[in-house]
Design a protein around this motif. Structure first.
Motif, PDB file in Angstrom:
ATOM      1  N   ARG A 182       0.827  -1.208   0.000  1.00 48.23           N
ATOM      2  CA  ARG A 182       0.000   0.000   0.000  1.00 48.23           C
ATOM      3  C   ARG A 182       0.859   1.255   0.000  1.00 48.23           C
ATOM      4  NH1 ARG A 182      -3.857  -0.041   4.900  1.00 48.23           N
ATOM      5  NH2 ARG A 182      -4.486   1.904   3.874  1.00 48.23           N
ATOM      6  N   ALA A 183       1.993   1.198   0.678  1.00 46.85           N
ATOM      7  CA  ALA A 183       2.883   2.352   0.772  1.00 46.85           C
ATOM      8  C   ALA A 183       4.284   1.858   1.089  1.00 46.85           C
ATOM      9  CB  ALA A 183       2.402   3.331   1.845  1.00 46.85           C
ATOM     10  N   VAL A 184       5.233   2.747   0.877  1.00 46.41           N
ATOM     11  CA  VAL A 184       6.638   2.439   1.164  1.00 46.41           C
ATOM     12  C   VAL A 184       7.202   3.557   2.035  1.00 46.41           C
ATOM     13  CG1 VAL A 184       8.921   1.965   0.208  1.00 46.41           C
ATOM     14  CG2 VAL A 184       6.870   1.303  -1.073  1.00 46.41           C
ATOM     15  N   ARG A 185       7.890   3.165   3.067  1.00 49.46           N
ATOM     16  CA  ARG A 185       8.596   4.132   3.912  1.00 49.46           C
ATOM     17  C   ARG A 185      10.086   4.011   3.604  1.00 49.46           C
ATOM     18  NH1 ARG A 185       6.815   3.228   9.617  1.00 49.46           N
ATOM     19  NH2 ARG A 185       8.825   2.316  10.157  1.00 49.46           N
ATOM     20  N   VAL A 186      10.656   5.090   3.148  1.00 49.88           N
ATOM     21  CA  VAL A 186      12.066   5.112   2.750  1.00 49.88           C
ATOM     22  C   VAL A 186      12.869   5.808   3.836  1.00 49.88           C
ATOM     23  CG1 VAL A 186      13.709   5.756   0.965  1.00 49.88           C
ATOM     24  CG2 VAL A 186      11.316   5.304   0.347  1.00 49.88           C
ATOM     25  N   GLN A 187      13.873   5.123   4.341  1.00 50.21           N
ATOM     26  CA  GLN A 187      14.749   5.683   5.361  1.00 50.21           C
ATOM     27  C   GLN A 187      16.182   5.708   4.835  1.00 50.21           C
ATOM     28  OE1 GLN A 187      14.148   3.227   8.840  1.00 50.21           O
ATOM     29  NE2 GLN A 187      12.329   4.351   9.473  1.00 50.21           N
ATOM     30  N   LEU A 188      16.743   6.907   4.803  1.00 52.07           N
ATOM     31  CA  LEU A 188      18.126   7.093   4.380  1.00 52.07           C
ATOM     32  C   LEU A 188      18.924   7.627   5.554  1.00 52.07           C
ATOM     33  CD1 LEU A 188      17.996   8.801   0.868  1.00 52.07           C
ATOM     34  CD2 LEU A 188      18.761   6.492   1.373  1.00 52.07           C
ATOM     35  N   THR A 189      20.016   6.978   5.862  1.00 52.07           N
ATOM     36  CA  THR A 189      20.960   7.504   6.838  1.00 52.07           C
ATOM     37  C   THR A 189      22.212   7.920   6.080  1.00 52.07           C
ATOM     38  OG1 THR A 189      20.117   6.061   8.585  1.00 52.07           O
ATOM     39  CG2 THR A 189      22.274   7.053   8.935  1.00 52.07           C
ATOM     40  N   LEU A 190      22.518   9.204   6.132  1.00 49.45           N
ATOM     41  CA  LEU A 190      23.661   9.724   5.403  1.00 49.45           C
ATOM     42  C   LEU A 190      24.945   9.482   6.174  1.00 49.45           C
ATOM     43  CD1 LEU A 190      22.112  13.129   4.254  1.00 49.45           C
ATOM     44  CD2 LEU A 190      22.045  10.909   3.100  1.00 49.45           C
ATOM     45  N   SER A 191      26.066   9.585   5.487  1.00 46.27           N
ATOM     46  CA  SER A 191      27.361   9.385   6.130  1.00 46.27           C
ATOM     47  C   SER A 191      27.607  10.418   7.218  1.00 46.27           C
ATOM     48  CB  SER A 191      28.479   9.446   5.082  1.00 46.27           C
ATOM     49  OG  SER A 191      28.312   8.445   4.106  1.00 46.27           O
ATOM     50  N   SER A 192      26.947  11.581   7.112  1.00 52.32           N
ATOM     51  CA  SER A 192      27.090  12.628   8.119  1.00 52.32           C
ATOM     52  C   SER A 192      26.306  12.324   9.384  1.00 52.32           C
ATOM     53  CB  SER A 192      26.629  13.973   7.543  1.00 52.32           C
ATOM     54  OG  SER A 192      25.288  13.898   7.088  1.00 52.32           O
ATOM     55  N   GLY A 193      25.490  11.261   9.366  1.00 52.76           N
ATOM     56  CA  GLY A 193      24.725  10.866  10.539  1.00 52.76           C
ATOM     57  C   GLY A 193      23.268  11.273  10.489  1.00 52.76           C
ATOM     58  N   GLU A 194      22.871  12.098   9.527  1.00 52.26           N
ATOM     59  CA  GLU A 194      21.485  12.523   9.418  1.00 52.26           C
ATOM     60  C   GLU A 194      20.631  11.400   8.855  1.00 52.26           C
ATOM     61  OE1 GLU A 194      21.561  17.016   8.017  1.00 52.26           O
ATOM     62  OE2 GLU A 194      23.124  15.813   7.049  1.00 52.26           O
ATOM     63  N   THR A 195      19.402  11.293   9.343  1.00 54.34           N
ATOM     64  CA  THR A 195      18.444  10.319   8.850  1.00 54.34           C
ATOM     65  C   THR A 195      17.268  11.052   8.220  1.00 54.34           C
ATOM     66  OG1 THR A 195      19.048   8.655  10.508  1.00 54.34           O
ATOM     67  CG2 THR A 195      16.912   8.412   9.446  1.00 54.34           C
ATOM     68  N   ILE A 196      16.938  10.674   6.995  1.00 51.56           N
ATOM     69  CA  ILE A 196      15.845  11.292   6.249  1.00 51.56           C
ATOM     70  C   ILE A 196      14.824  10.210   5.946  1.00 51.56           C
ATOM     71  CG2 ILE A 196      15.216  12.569   4.172  1.00 51.56           C
ATOM     72  CD1 ILE A 196      18.202  13.419   4.059  1.00 51.56           C
ATOM     73  N   GLU A 197      13.553  10.534   6.156  1.00 54.97           N
ATOM     74  CA  GLU A 197      12.497   9.553   5.938  1.00 54.97           C
ATOM     75  C   GLU A 197      11.409  10.153   5.058  1.00 54.97           C
ATOM     76  OE1 GLU A 197      11.232   6.783   9.117  1.00 54.97           O
ATOM     77  OE2 GLU A 197       9.261   7.729   8.907  1.00 54.97           O
ATOM     78  N   ARG A 198      10.968   9.388   4.086  1.00 57.94           N
ATOM     79  CA  ARG A 198       9.859   9.772   3.213  1.00 57.94           C
ATOM     80  C   ARG A 198       8.864   8.618   3.129  1.00 57.94           C
ATOM     81  NH1 ARG A 198      11.004  13.789  -0.786  1.00 57.94           N
ATOM     82  NH2 ARG A 198      12.222  15.413   0.239  1.00 57.94           N
ATOM     83  N   TRP A 199       7.573   8.970   3.078  1.00 55.37           N
ATOM     84  CA  TRP A 199       6.516   7.982   2.906  1.00 55.37           C
ATOM     85  C   TRP A 199       5.926   8.156   1.514  1.00 55.37           C
ATOM     86  CZ3 TRP A 199       3.206   6.571   7.743  1.00 55.37           C
ATOM     87  CH2 TRP A 199       4.043   6.442   8.863  1.00 55.37           C
ATOM     88  N   LEU A 200       5.816   7.056   0.767  1.00 55.61           N
ATOM     89  CA  LEU A 200       5.292   7.088  -0.585  1.00 55.61           C
ATOM     90  C   LEU A 200       4.067   6.180  -0.667  1.00 55.61           C
ATOM     91  CD1 LEU A 200       8.686   6.654  -2.499  1.00 55.61           C
ATOM     92  CD2 LEU A 200       7.618   8.776  -1.746  1.00 55.61           C
ATOM     93  N   ALA A 201       2.912   6.758  -0.955  1.00 58.74           N
ATOM     94  CA  ALA A 201       1.679   5.968  -1.085  1.00 58.74           C
ATOM     95  C   ALA A 201       1.601   5.400  -2.487  1.00 58.74           C
ATOM     96  CB  ALA A 201       0.459   6.836  -0.789  1.00 58.74           C
ATOM     97  N   LEU A 202       1.283   4.094  -2.604  1.00 56.45           N
ATOM     98  CA  LEU A 202       1.191   3.425  -3.897  1.00 56.45           C
ATOM     99  C   LEU A 202      -0.227   3.071  -4.269  1.00 56.45           C
ATOM    100  CD1 LEU A 202       4.281   1.042  -3.724  1.00 56.45           C
ATOM    101  CD2 LEU A 202       4.157   3.368  -4.625  1.00 56.45           C
ATOM    102  N   ARG A 203      -1.060   2.696  -3.310  1.00 56.28           N
ATOM    103  CA  ARG A 203      -2.433   2.310  -3.595  1.00 56.28           C
ATOM    104  C   ARG A 203      -3.271   2.531  -2.332  1.00 56.28           C
ATOM    105  NH1 ARG A 203      -3.617  -2.739  -1.448  1.00 56.28           N
ATOM    106  NH2 ARG A 203      -1.841  -3.931  -0.678  1.00 56.28           N
TER     107      ARG A 203
END
Length: 204
Positions: A182-203
């Motif tokens: 139904r959706a995807v949660r994307v979590q990126l942790t950068l080399s600098s230590g920051e974490t970025i999260e995005r939610w993408l709805a698919l259906r």
């Protein structure tokens, strides 16, 4: 009595003091300009980094929104339309990183990578999030994808999927659920230590 009055000039001490004051003022001015230049460089670097991240997420979301429930054949093996896995440690990656392959809508043509109607994938490798292209949905068992690095300086890449019962799971497909999450949660942790999260709805 002298015809012209004598004029008193600056003493050596006064000249040295004036030179020292001018030198201090010049040094302060140089430091202020250097600080402004450094700040501008840092701001430009931050702006470039966030613009690159925005482009990456736009690319990822655009690809995912074209996902179709079409399975793919790799030799004699049939892959699920959406195959989300936890990648094994290797290539400089830690355990817990995600790997994804899915079918994207469109005609099947053997064109340059980026055309529609292909099997796509995303993975983290050596600090870079890569996009993978196979020339068609079905392919020989040993067919290797073409890979391109989209985003660098990434320490961790994780994808979490929303199932029908509103539970978040680390892998897909899920037994008894649809071909696509139904959706995807994307979590990126950068080399600098920051974490970025995005939610993408698919259906729905």
């Amino acid at each position: 009595m002298p015809l012209y009055p004598q004029r008193r000039g600056f003493t050596l001490l006064e000249v040295l003091i004036a030179v020292a004051i001018v030198a201090v003022i010049a040094l302060l001015g140089y430091r202020a300009l250097a600080a402004l230049s450094d700040a501008e460089t840092r701001l430009a670097g931050e702006a470039t980094r966030w613009r690159t991240l925005d482009l990456f997420f736009a690319r990822l979301e655009g690809d995912m929104r074209q996902a179709v429930p079409r399975s793919a054949r790799s030799g004699s093996t049939r892959e699920a339309p959406w195959l989300g896995l936890i990648a094994a440690p290797g290539d400089g990656n830690d355990s817990g990183d995600s790997a994804l392959a899915f079918s994207r809508a469109g005609p099947e043509f053997d064109l340059e990578p980026g055309s529609a109607g292909q099997r796509l994938g995303y993975r983290l490798r050596n600090g870079n999030v890569e996009v993978l292209y196979w020339t068609s949905y079905d392919r020989p068992q040993d067919a290797q994808p073409t890979s391109y690095a989209l985003l660098g300086d990434v320490a961790r890449f994780r994808l979490i999927y929303l199932a029908r019962d509103n539970a978040w799971v680390d892998s897909w497909p899920v037994a008894g659920d649809a071909d696509l999450p139904r959706a995807v949660r994307v979590q990126l942790t950068l080399s600098s230590g920051e974490t970025i999260e995005r939610w993408l709805a698919l259906r729905q």
